[in-house]
Scaffold this active site. Structure first.
Site, PDB file in Angstrom:
ATOM      1  N   ASP A   1       0.879  -1.161   0.000  1.00  0.00           N
ATOM      2  CA  ASP A   1       0.000   0.000   0.000  1.00  0.00           C
ATOM      3  C   ASP A   1       0.925   1.222   0.000  1.00  0.00           C
ATOM      4  O   ASP A   1       2.124   1.106   0.279  1.00  0.00           O
ATOM      5  CB  ASP A   1      -0.896  -0.031   1.233  1.00  0.00           C
ATOM      6  CG  ASP A   1      -1.754   1.216   1.359  1.00  0.00           C
ATOM      7  OD1 ASP A   1      -2.517   1.487   0.418  1.00  0.00           O
ATOM      8  OD2 ASP A   1      -1.629   1.920   2.369  1.00  0.00           O
TER       9      ASP A   1
ATOM     10  N   ASP B   1      -0.107   5.178   0.949  1.00  0.00           N
ATOM     11  CA  ASP B   1      -0.326   6.136   2.034  1.00  0.00           C
ATOM     12  C   ASP B   1      -0.381   5.435   3.381  1.00  0.00           C
ATOM     13  O   ASP B   1      -1.179   4.517   3.580  1.00  0.00           O
ATOM     14  CB  ASP B   1      -1.644   6.884   1.809  1.00  0.00           C
ATOM     15  CG  ASP B   1      -1.636   7.705   0.542  1.00  0.00           C
ATOM     16  OD1 ASP B   1      -1.620   8.931   0.632  1.00  0.00           O
ATOM     17  OD2 ASP B   1      -1.643   7.103  -0.549  1.00  0.00           O
TER      18      ASP B   1
ATOM     19  N   ASP C   1      -1.613  -0.893   6.020  1.00  0.00           N
ATOM     20  CA  ASP C   1      -1.755  -0.174   7.291  1.00  0.00           C
ATOM     21  C   ASP C   1      -3.204   0.024   7.721  1.00  0.00           C
ATOM     22  O   ASP C   1      -3.444   0.771   8.675  1.00  0.00           O
ATOM     23  CB  ASP C   1      -1.090   1.208   7.196  1.00  0.00           C
ATOM     24  CG  ASP C   1      -1.869   2.174   6.321  1.00  0.00           C
ATOM     25  OD1 ASP C   1      -2.244   3.249   6.805  1.00  0.00           O
ATOM     26  OD2 ASP C   1      -2.131   1.843   5.155  1.00  0.00           O
TER      27      ASP C   1
END
Length: 225
Positions: free
Chosen positions: A8, A10, A173
């Site tokens: 991922d 961001d 995240d």
């Protein structure tokens, strides 16, 4: 090739919260509202996307404040425009990220990005951060008709990097990343150095990363080499 590691963007590879919140606050300033979001306290909101930031800001207005109908939809493209103009002012790769990418490549792993950020913005940001050439594939929110947690973007990232699903895993995240990995039938390592920190352990990932220094050894364990 040993395997494929999919990231991922961001909140995983880079802390983009400061520039995201600045873009949202620019929308609020344009309406004469001032900065409704705090770049430190609201970092977690930033990683839920532009519309989430706009909703959170509007929710902080006094009860007697009048907002025009459809303000969120009006401001969302403006937010993207503000963000695109200042995409890497405050954004930085997390400590150890670049070294980990190097070590993974040296071990023979292919690398890919699978993000719910619009693909054009993701491409620009990765170039600004100097790491676009590390990734054999980059799948954004609008690359396919669907986005994470649908497993198809993840599959496209793995295949675009020349890998096989059975020899891949995701680094993320958020709960969206946890759900993406489950839907794709792969393992996920969630990072503990983002805004939610150790709280992500509640999602029962196969691993928690407390620093990028731990990632090459994890990849060797899960993918071999």
């Amino acid at each position: 090739m040993a395997g494929t590691v999919v990231f991922d963007l961001d909140g995983t590879l880079a802390d983009t919260s400061g520039d995201l919140i600045a873009a949202a606050n620019a929308c609020f300033h344009a309406r004469g509202l001032g900065p409704l979001l705090d770049p430190d306290l609201d970092a977690l909101i930033a990683f839920h996307g532009g519309r989430a930031m706009l909703r959170a800001g509007y929710a902080r207005l006094p009860a007697d404040a009048l907002m025009p109908p459809g303000a969120e939809e009006e401001d969302y493209p403006r937010l993207l425009n503000y963000y695109g103009e200042s995409i890497a002012v405050h954004t930085r790769l997390y400590p150890g990220a670049e070294a980990a990418l190097d070590r993974l490549a040296e071990a023979g792993h292919s690398l890919a990005v699978c993000t719910n950020k619009p693909s054009a913005l993701a491409e620009v940001l990765l170039r600004e951060l100097g790491v676009r050439d590390r990734f054999a594939a980059m799948i954004g929110a609008d690359t396919l008709p669907v986005r994470k947690p649908d497993p198809r973007p993840y599959r496209a990232a793995v295949e675009g990097a020349g890998g096989r699903m059975a020899e891949s895993f995701l680094v993320g995240d958020t709960e969206t990343d946890r759900k993406t990995a489950s839907a794709a039938g792969v393992r996920v390592a969630l990072v503990a150095f983002g805004p939610e920190g150790e709280g992500l352990a509640r999602l029962a990932p196969e691993a928690m990363l407390r620093h990028f220094d731990e990632l090459p050894a994890l990849a060797a364990d899960w993918l071999g080499k």
